[in-house]
Design an enzyme around this catalytic site. Structure first.
Site, short mmCIF file in Angstrom:
data_model
loop_
_atom_site.label_atom_id
_atom_site.label_comp_id
_atom_site.label_asym_id
_atom_site.label_seq_id
_atom_site.Cartn_x
_atom_site.Cartn_y
_atom_site.Cartn_z
N GLY A 12 0.79 -1.23 0.00
CA GLY A 12 0.00 0.00 0.00
C GLY A 12 0.82 1.27 0.00
O GLY A 12 0.46 2.22 0.69
N TYR A 163 -12.72 -2.31 13.98
CA TYR A 163 -11.44 -1.71 13.61
C TYR A 163 -10.37 -2.04 14.63
O TYR A 163 -9.23 -2.38 14.27
CB TYR A 163 -11.59 -0.19 13.48
CG TYR A 163 -10.32 0.52 13.09
CD1 TYR A 163 -9.71 0.26 11.85
CD2 TYR A 163 -9.72 1.44 13.94
CE1 TYR A 163 -8.54 0.91 11.50
CE2 TYR A 163 -8.55 2.09 13.59
CZ TYR A 163 -7.96 1.81 12.36
OH TYR A 163 -6.79 2.45 12.00
N LYS A 167 -6.76 -3.87 13.83
CA LYS A 167 -5.46 -3.22 14.05
C LYS A 167 -4.65 -3.95 15.12
O LYS A 167 -3.43 -4.11 14.98
CB LYS A 167 -5.65 -1.76 14.44
CG LYS A 167 -6.17 -0.87 13.33
CD LYS A 167 -5.34 -0.91 12.05
CE LYS A 167 -3.98 -0.26 12.17
NZ LYS A 167 -3.29 -0.12 10.86
#
Length: 275
Positions: A12, A163, A167
């Site tokens: 990315g 989320y 993470k």
């Protein structure tokens, strides 16, 4: 220690923090392989793997842009082999690719939950796993995962479980890889900022221009990442670093140079208790 002639494989890296890290490495004369989905211009996101590659080469590095999705295990394996064929090996693996959705449990679409798990936790595992055989042949191998310190404070667990789990999964991968490959000399660490970093995610999802104005530039993250991956790998593994602490260890204490808007008071990032 520098990154001259070292090879970085980054997920990315077409914009934002990933690109800033790539450009910092390129200034040393590093080889940088980028795998990212953006091969064509996106209406809301700046840059592609090809524009990033041009910037890397302009900064003094060599670039290998690869269009690919890290959810595709076979494509990741091909990208790693392309990198090794082009540059002769891999010295640093950077897990930068990540998806974010801060919706609470009842409104988070399961499709979005699955996306975050697939890119964040699974993607970190897939990319690291593909790089490890080559990292083990490097003189100073590092895996660096851009994820937060793990806190079990309810205020980080309650508001956005999907989320947070995704993470924290990245950080658990970082710690697990450190333990598994310590004897092989492969370092693995996570890195996270104390404050918001001016990225497309902040612009589009976390507060727009107001949040951007109180963020720090991606170069802060890049300089901290550079400091970690140029340390001796056998002496620097199993840590959940915060960028500002790393920079302080390097003697950098004036962080105003990284302000997106000079003089603005930074906003504390997610998963961090104080500046």
């Amino acid at each position: 220690m520098t990154l001259n002639d070292k090879t970085i494989f980054i997920s990315g890296g077409s914009r934002g923090i990933g690109l800033a890290i790539a450009l910092r490495a390129a200034r040393d004369g590093a080889n940088v392989a980028l795998i990212a989905k953006t091969g064509e211009p996106h209406p809301r996101l700046e840059g592609t793997v090809f524009t990033a590659a041009a910037q890397i080469e302009a900064a003094g590095g060599r670039a290998l842009p690869i269009v690919g999705d890290i959810r595709d295990e076979a494509r990741v394996a091909e990208a790693v082999e392309q990198t090794v064929a082009e540059f002769g090996g891999i010295d640093v693996c950077i897990n930068n690719a990540s998806a974010i959705d801060l919706s609470p449990t009842e409104t988070l679409a399961i499709k979005r939950y699955d996306l975050m798990q697939a890119i964040n936790t699974r993607g970190t595992f897939v990319v690291s796993r593909a790089c490890i055989p080559h990292l083990k042949r490097s003189a100073n191998p590092h895996i660096l995962t851009l994820s937060p310190p793990i806190s079990l404070e309810p205020r980080w667990l309650g508001p956005h479980i999907g989320y947070t789990v995704a993470k924290y999964g990245m950080s658990l991968c970082a710690l697990g890889l450190a333990a598994e490959f310590r004897d092989a000399g492969v370092a693995s660490n996570s890195l996270w900022p104390r404050t918001l970093i001016a990225t497309a995610a902040v612009q589009n999802l976390l507060g727009g221009e107001e949040a951007m104005a109180r963020s720090r530039r991606p170069e802060l993250y890049a300089d901290a990442a550079y400091a970690i991956v140029t340390r001796p790998s056998r002496e620097c593994t199993g840590n959940m670093y915060l960028c500002e602490d790393v920079l302080a260890e390097e003697g950098v204490t004036d962080l105003e140079q990284y302000a997106y808007v000079p003089g603005a008071e930074p906003i504390v990032d997610l998963f961090v208790d104080h500046l």
